[in-house]
Design a protein around this motif. Structure first.
Motif, PDB file in Angstrom:
ATOM      1  N   LYS A  25       0.812  -1.215   0.000  1.00  0.00           N
ATOM      2  CA  LYS A  25       0.000   0.000   0.000  1.00  0.00           C
ATOM      3  C   LYS A  25       0.849   1.270   0.000  1.00  0.00           C
ATOM      4  CE  LYS A  25      -0.631   0.395   5.028  1.00  0.00           C
ATOM      5  NZ  LYS A  25      -1.624   0.452   6.115  1.00  0.00           N
ATOM      6  N   LEU A  26       2.085   1.211   0.521  1.00  0.00           N
ATOM      7  CA  LEU A  26       2.924   2.409   0.534  1.00  0.00           C
ATOM      8  C   LEU A  26       3.222   2.901  -0.871  1.00  0.00           C
ATOM      9  CD1 LEU A  26       5.568   1.802   3.356  1.00  0.00           C
ATOM     10  CD2 LEU A  26       3.434   3.099   3.455  1.00  0.00           C
ATOM     11  N   LEU A  27       3.357   1.972  -1.799  1.00  0.00           N
ATOM     12  CA  LEU A  27       3.609   2.354  -3.186  1.00  0.00           C
ATOM     13  C   LEU A  27       2.315   2.481  -3.967  1.00  0.00           C
ATOM     14  CD1 LEU A  27       5.891   3.026  -5.107  1.00  0.00           C
ATOM     15  CD2 LEU A  27       6.101   0.606  -5.655  1.00  0.00           C
ATOM     16  N   LEU A  60      14.914   9.935 -14.394  1.00  0.00           N
ATOM     17  CA  LEU A  60      14.141   9.716 -13.177  1.00  0.00           C
ATOM     18  C   LEU A  60      14.533   8.413 -12.491  1.00  0.00           C
ATOM     19  CD1 LEU A  60      10.512  10.851 -14.133  1.00  0.00           C
ATOM     20  CD2 LEU A  60      12.039  11.886 -12.436  1.00  0.00           C
ATOM     21  N   GLU A  61      14.841   7.395 -13.278  1.00  0.00           N
ATOM     22  CA  GLU A  61      15.229   6.110 -12.709  1.00  0.00           C
ATOM     23  C   GLU A  61      16.593   6.201 -12.036  1.00  0.00           C
ATOM     24  OE1 GLU A  61      14.728   3.190 -15.824  1.00  0.00           O
ATOM     25  OE2 GLU A  61      12.706   3.934 -16.249  1.00  0.00           O
ATOM     26  N   GLY A  62      17.511   6.933 -12.664  1.00  0.00           N
ATOM     27  CA  GLY A  62      18.815   7.131 -12.055  1.00  0.00           C
ATOM     28  C   GLY A  62      18.721   7.921 -10.765  1.00  0.00           C
ATOM     29  N   LEU A  63      17.873   8.948 -10.755  1.00  0.00           N
ATOM     30  CA  LEU A  63      17.685   9.754  -9.557  1.00  0.00           C
ATOM     31  C   LEU A  63      17.082   8.921  -8.427  1.00  0.00           C
ATOM     32  CD1 LEU A  63      17.761  12.539  -8.191  1.00  0.00           C
ATOM     33  CD2 LEU A  63      15.499  12.993  -9.183  1.00  0.00           C
ATOM     34  N   ALA A  64      16.073   8.096  -8.754  1.00  0.00           N
ATOM     35  CA  ALA A  64      15.457   7.245  -7.736  1.00  0.00           C
ATOM     36  C   ALA A  64      16.479   6.277  -7.150  1.00  0.00           C
ATOM     37  CB  ALA A  64      14.280   6.471  -8.344  1.00  0.00           C
ATOM     38  N   TYR A  65      17.305   5.678  -8.016  1.00  0.00           N
ATOM     39  CA  TYR A  65      18.331   4.738  -7.545  1.00  0.00           C
ATOM     40  C   TYR A  65      19.294   5.426  -6.582  1.00  0.00           C
ATOM     41  CZ  TYR A  65      22.446   1.746  -7.514  1.00  0.00           C
ATOM     42  OH  TYR A  65      23.508   0.981  -7.104  1.00  0.00           O
ATOM     43  N   GLU A  66      19.849   6.554  -6.983  1.00  0.00           N
ATOM     44  CA  GLU A  66      20.847   7.236  -6.158  1.00  0.00           C
ATOM     45  C   GLU A  66      20.251   7.697  -4.833  1.00  0.00           C
ATOM     46  OE1 GLU A  66      23.951   7.325  -6.644  1.00  0.00           O
ATOM     47  OE2 GLU A  66      24.050   6.632  -8.722  1.00  0.00           O
ATOM     48  N   LEU A  80      12.374  10.826   4.525  1.00  0.00           N
ATOM     49  CA  LEU A  80      13.271  10.421   3.442  1.00  0.00           C
ATOM     50  C   LEU A  80      12.677   9.249   2.666  1.00  0.00           C
ATOM     51  CD1 LEU A  80      16.733  10.647   5.240  1.00  0.00           C
ATOM     52  CD2 LEU A  80      15.935  12.101   3.374  1.00  0.00           C
ATOM     53  N   LEU A  81      12.096   8.293   3.400  1.00  0.00           N
ATOM     54  CA  LEU A  81      11.448   7.165   2.732  1.00  0.00           C
ATOM     55  C   LEU A  81      10.303   7.651   1.852  1.00  0.00           C
ATOM     56  CD1 LEU A  81      11.036   4.115   2.303  1.00  0.00           C
ATOM     57  CD2 LEU A  81       9.539   4.143   4.320  1.00  0.00           C
ATOM     58  N   ASP A  82       9.481   8.569   2.369  1.00  0.00           N
ATOM     59  CA  ASP A  82       8.379   9.108   1.568  1.00  0.00           C
ATOM     60  C   ASP A  82       8.886   9.711   0.266  1.00  0.00           C
ATOM     61  OD1 ASP A  82       6.418   8.381   3.343  1.00  0.00           O
ATOM     62  OD2 ASP A  82       6.293  10.335   4.325  1.00  0.00           O
ATOM     63  N   GLN A  83       9.977  10.457   0.351  1.00  0.00           N
ATOM     64  CA  GLN A  83      10.525  11.087  -0.848  1.00  0.00           C
ATOM     65  C   GLN A  83      11.062  10.039  -1.821  1.00  0.00           C
ATOM     66  OE1 GLN A  83      13.322  14.054   0.502  1.00  0.00           O
ATOM     67  NE2 GLN A  83      11.775  15.173   1.654  1.00  0.00           N
ATOM     68  N   ALA A 101       7.614   6.232  -7.706  1.00  0.00           N
ATOM     69  CA  ALA A 101       6.324   6.413  -8.375  1.00  0.00           C
ATOM     70  C   ALA A 101       6.476   7.237  -9.649  1.00  0.00           C
ATOM     71  CB  ALA A 101       5.328   7.071  -7.414  1.00  0.00           C
ATOM     72  N   MET A 102       7.300   8.280  -9.596  1.00  0.00           N
ATOM     73  CA  MET A 102       7.515   9.096 -10.790  1.00  0.00           C
ATOM     74  C   MET A 102       8.214   8.299 -11.890  1.00  0.00           C
ATOM     75  SD  MET A 102       8.360  13.000  -9.588  1.00  0.00           S
ATOM     76  CE  MET A 102       9.393  12.657  -8.175  1.00  0.00           C
ATOM     77  N   ALA A 103       9.190   7.484 -11.498  1.00  0.00           N
ATOM     78  CA  ALA A 103       9.881   6.652 -12.484  1.00  0.00           C
ATOM     79  C   ALA A 103       8.919   5.650 -13.111  1.00  0.00           C
ATOM     80  CB  ALA A 103      11.052   5.928 -11.827  1.00  0.00           C
ATOM     81  N   PHE A 104       8.031   5.067 -12.295  1.00  0.00           N
ATOM     82  CA  PHE A 104       7.039   4.130 -12.817  1.00  0.00           C
ATOM     83  C   PHE A 104       6.067   4.833 -13.762  1.00  0.00           C
ATOM     84  CE2 PHE A 104       7.074   0.586  -9.376  1.00  0.00           C
ATOM     85  CZ  PHE A 104       8.413   0.377  -9.630  1.00  0.00           C
TER      86      PHE A 104
END
Length: 317
Positions: A132-134, A155-161, A181-184, A190-193
């Protein structure tokens, strides 16, 4: 990271069995197989952020299976995001096969069978979280399991880092900061998806998921507006109010219940955060879009089992 487990203290011919126990205790019920025999080794270190965990896994060649029989005996509803540090990981789920290397990540779902393949030594950081968090950010994402996300997409690279960096600091900040931090990090996932879904928008199911993400994102960024309405959100998303309501219904939420749930969660977070200790409860409630303090107190107690003042004075550990 806080919790550390490894096979180094076990006799060589028992290490794989010990690893099986470690993996099942750390994640969900899994079966591990390896041809390494006495040469097998592995270690995990883990940190918790609420109901989510960051786990670093370092080990050698093996195969890991989440089988139908394991799923039938389980009650977990988790998703896992595996971020590659080094080595290569093959992931098979839902008829798709992904290969994940350093700097890439993949998501898989514990409610359906999957297989992980490691042909050599590897290191991964795994974010495990309740679905549910995602899901509350992106809606359905089943079509993205066993898909390689990589740094060639911004966006995927940013999410990974960001997730890798967060995993290294969560034990060194207070729980409220770790939760934010987890929320962010989840927002970035979510943005990458959504970006991937947009790229496949010719498929109607992907199109609906992308619209749902945009709708939810608008809601989350305007929660403080007490006049937030389905008409306003629909207009900002470029759809009709009726279609917006249909999209929300797909996820078993009405617009009103979703907004209320999100506002309550942010009030709960602020009431638990020492940084907001000097603020009046009414200030926090009104800042997140409530305009009736008695109503806020009543529904807060219904959801969390304690009135706002009681929660602030004795927050659950």
């Amino acid at each position: 990271m806080a919790v550390v487990l490894d096979t180094s203290s076990s006799v060589p011919d028992r290490r794989l069995a010990v690893w099986q126990d470690i993996v099942c205790d750390t994640f969900v019920g899994l079966d591990c197989h390896s041809d390494m025999r006495e040469g097998f080794w592995g270690a995990v270190s883990q940190s918790a952020v609420g109901r989510a965990t960051f786990t670093r896994v370092d080990s050698c060649a093996q195969r890991v299976f989440r089988t139908p029989s394991r799923i039938a005996r389980a009650s977990e509803d988790y998703v896992l995001v595996a971020l590659g540090n080094h080595g290569v990981n093959g992931v098979y789920q839902d008829g798709r096969d992904a290969v994940v290397s350093a700097g890439q990540f993949v998501i898989y779902d514990t409610t359906r069978p999957y297989e992980l393949r490691f042909d050599d030594s590897f290191s991964q950081t795994i974010l495990q979280m309740p679905r549910k968090l995602l899901q509350q950010r992106i809606g359905a994402f089943d079509a993205l399991t066993a898909t390689t996300f990589c740094s060639s997409r911004p966006l995927e690279g940013l999410a990974y880092e960001f997730l890798i960096s967060t995993s290294k600091v969560v034990d060194h900040v207070d729980p409220a900061t770790a939760s934010r931090l987890l929320d962010q990090g989840l927002d970035l996932i979510a943005m990458a998806f959504a970006d991937r879904m947009h790229a496949r928008s010719s498929d109607q199911s992907f199109h609906r998921s992308a619209l749902l993400y945009r709708l939810r994102n608008y809601i989350l960024t305007h929660l403080s507006d007490p006049d937030l309405s389905i008409s306003q959100v629909a207009a900002a998303t470029g759809i009709s109010p009726r279609y917006a309501s249909d999209l929300m219904a797909d996820e078993q939420h009405s617009f009103r219940s979703y907004v209320q749930m999100q506002r309550l969660e942010r009030c709960r977070r602020d009431l638990s955060d020492p940084a907001h200790a000097a603020r009046h409860i009414s200030d926090i409630a009104f800042a997140w879009g409530f305009n009736d303090l008695a109503h806020f107190s009543r529904i807060f107690k219904q959801r969390y089992g304690a009135a706002p003042r009681e929660w602030r004075e004795h927050p659950p550990q």
